[in-house]
Design a protein around this motif. Structure first.
Motif, PDB file in Angstrom:
ATOM      1  N   SER A   1       1.860   6.409   3.837  1.00 44.43           N
ATOM      2  CA  SER A   1       1.652   6.831   2.446  1.00 44.43           C
ATOM      3  C   SER A   1       1.972   8.305   2.274  1.00 44.43           C
ATOM      4  CB  SER A   1       0.202   6.562   2.023  1.00 44.43           C
ATOM      5  OG  SER A   1      -0.099   5.189   2.068  1.00 44.43           O
TER       6      SER A   1
ATOM      7  N   LYS B   1      -2.717   1.344  -6.853  1.00 45.68           N
ATOM      8  CA  LYS B   1      -3.492   0.186  -6.431  1.00 45.68           C
ATOM      9  C   LYS B   1      -3.617  -0.824  -7.558  1.00 45.68           C
ATOM     10  CE  LYS B   1      -6.106   2.873  -3.052  1.00 45.68           C
ATOM     11  NZ  LYS B   1      -5.354   2.401  -1.898  1.00 45.68           N
TER      12      LYS B   1
ATOM     13  N   ILE C   1      -1.342   3.392   7.941  1.00 48.62           N
ATOM     14  CA  ILE C   1      -1.059   3.247   6.507  1.00 48.62           C
ATOM     15  C   ILE C   1      -1.153   4.603   5.811  1.00 48.62           C
ATOM     16  CG2 ILE C   1      -1.872   2.226   4.346  1.00 48.62           C
ATOM     17  CD1 ILE C   1      -0.417   0.261   6.166  1.00 48.62           C
TER      18      ILE C   1
ATOM     19  N   LYS D   1       0.789  -1.227   0.000  1.00 49.86           N
ATOM     20  CA  LYS D   1       0.000   0.000   0.000  1.00 49.86           C
ATOM     21  C   LYS D   1       0.825   1.283   0.000  1.00 49.86           C
ATOM     22  CE  LYS D   1      -3.994  -2.118   2.266  1.00 49.86           C
ATOM     23  NZ  LYS D   1      -4.825  -2.201   3.489  1.00 49.86           N
ATOM     24  N   THR D   2       2.115   1.199   0.335  1.00 52.95           N
ATOM     25  CA  THR D   2       2.937   2.404   0.389  1.00 52.95           C
ATOM     26  C   THR D   2       4.264   2.158  -0.300  1.00 52.95           C
ATOM     27  OG1 THR D   2       4.259   2.014   2.389  1.00 52.95           O
ATOM     28  CG2 THR D   2       1.975   2.689   2.715  1.00 52.95           C
ATOM     29  N   ASN D   3       4.990   3.235  -0.499  1.00 53.85           N
ATOM     30  CA  ASN D   3       6.340   3.131  -1.065  1.00 53.85           C
ATOM     31  C   ASN D   3       7.405   3.009   0.016  1.00 53.85           C
ATOM     32  OD1 ASN D   3       6.176   3.096  -3.921  1.00 53.85           O
ATOM     33  ND2 ASN D   3       5.486   5.213  -3.885  1.00 53.85           N
TER      34      ASN D   3
ATOM     35  N   GLU E   1       2.092   6.851  -1.759  1.00 53.76           N
ATOM     36  CA  GLU E   1       1.159   5.719  -1.872  1.00 53.76           C
ATOM     37  C   GLU E   1       1.408   4.967  -3.163  1.00 53.76           C
ATOM     38  OE1 GLU E   1      -3.664   4.873  -1.589  1.00 53.76           O
ATOM     39  OE2 GLU E   1      -2.879   6.916  -1.757  1.00 53.76           O
ATOM     40  N   LYS E   2       1.430   3.656  -3.077  1.00 53.26           N
ATOM     41  CA  LYS E   2       1.580   2.857  -4.283  1.00 53.26           C
ATOM     42  C   LYS E   2       0.295   2.874  -5.097  1.00 53.26           C
ATOM     43  CE  LYS E   2       5.192  -0.514  -3.385  1.00 53.26           C
ATOM     44  NZ  LYS E   2       5.518  -1.959  -3.279  1.00 53.26           N
TER      45      LYS E   2
END
Length: 326
Positions: free
Chosen positions: A130, A138, A126, A30-32, A135-136
């Motif tokens: 993010s 989805k 989260i 969900k995140t970088n 944030e990655k």
């Protein structure tokens, strides 16, 4: 973010490794943020302390996975003390339903903590990660629900949790076959597709996947649907299955050729008002009816080393693990 730059050091007890793996996988999904975690232990002969210090020096944040196991670890205590003395942000994440306690409460009583089982708190964590690290995209979600690419020949994507479940290790909701609402009691009288002993069961077709009778489609939308018996066979024949325990819940870790995995809890089934075989057997509905036995449909049956597609009463309550053809 620079390549191979770590942002987060995860301090934990290896007794909690299964729960921590799921947590870290979710952060990566969900995140970088890039987590440094000692999954396998430092090899014999390595300068253990030097390696830990070097990793801690690289990060901005230390996530302390707080449990009775980690609270009894002297090395975890040293990691946190070093992080505090070098100005790292410390975030305790409680994984056993407790609160800050013991030496950690004494040293860091004013620090806000995250209860991993509190969805609002978890989402806040989260969200903060993010915000800090980005944030990655989805790309691993369909209509807001996560999937895993196991590298199956068909390209089928499997959901990471059951319909109605708060996470991969939870049972989720139970459904009668062909119904889209869960309930607590399962009898022929309450089964909407039973027309009486003279007329028998309603014929819903040879594949209810992605139809109005599919609870996965109704609940999750998008391209989510019930798996067919062929989908189950593909999962059985192309993945490595391992019985394991996550957060005191028995189940199967299923790993594909990509190295990615899903977890199927053995949630049992419901008949009448009784919940049978929880923690012993897994029962997962397919989209396929058993035309030989009109009151039955096929499901994935799991117990010990016995993993097969079986058939059983359509009116029983069983779990659903959705799939998608994206």
């Amino acid at each position: 973010m620079e390549e191979n730059k770590y942002n987060i050091f995860v301090s934990y007890s290896r007794r909690d490794i299964d729960r921590v793996r799921l947590f870290v996988d979710d952060i990566h999904a969900k995140t970088n943020a890039n987590c440094w975690v000692d999954w396998s232990g430092i090899e014999i002969g390595s300068q253990f302390t030097d390696i830990i210090i070097k990793a801690l020096d690289k990060v901005d944040v230390l996530l302390f996975i707080l449990s009775d196991n980690s609270m009894s670890s002297e090395f975890v205590k040293k990691e946190i003390t070093y992080a505090m003395n070098t100005g790292k942000k410390i975030i305790p994440v409680v994984i056993d339903g407790g609160k800050l306690r013991g030496w950690f409460l004494f040293e860091f009583g004013q620090i806000d903590y995250i209860d991993i089982d509190d969805q609002l708190q978890y989402n806040k964590l989260i969200g903060n990660l993010s915000l800090w690290y980005g944030e990655k995209k989805k790309s691993d979600e369909i209509n807001g629900h996560k999937f895993v690419d196991l590298g199956l020949p068909s390209g089928l994507k499997w959901a990471t949790c059951n319909v109605g479940a708060a996470g991969p290790e939870y049972n989720g909701e139970f459904f009668a076959w062909g119904e889209t609402e869960s309930r607590k009691e399962f009898t022929d009288k309450s089964y909407s597709h039973f027309r009486g002993f003279m007329q028998g069961y309603t014929n819903l077709g040879n594949n209810i996947g992605a139809s109005k009778y599919d609870a996965a489609t109704k609940k999750w939308g998008g391209t989510w649907r019930l798996p067919t018996i062929d989908d189950f066979d593909e999962l059985l024949n192309n993945c490595v299955w391992e019985m394991t325990v996550i957060d005191n819940r028995n189940g199967y870790k299923i790993t594909g050729k990509t190295g990615n995995s899903i977890f199927l809890p053995v949630a049992g089934y419901r008949n009448g008002k009784t919940h049978y075989c929880e923690g012993k057997n897994g029962h997962y509905w397919s989209a396929s009816p058993d035309n030989t036995h009109t009151g039955c449909a096929f499901y994935l049956y799991l117990t010990g080393e016995n993993k097969r597609v079986s058939w059983g009463s359509r009116g029983y309550g069983r779990c659903i693990r959705p799939v998608a053809d994206e």
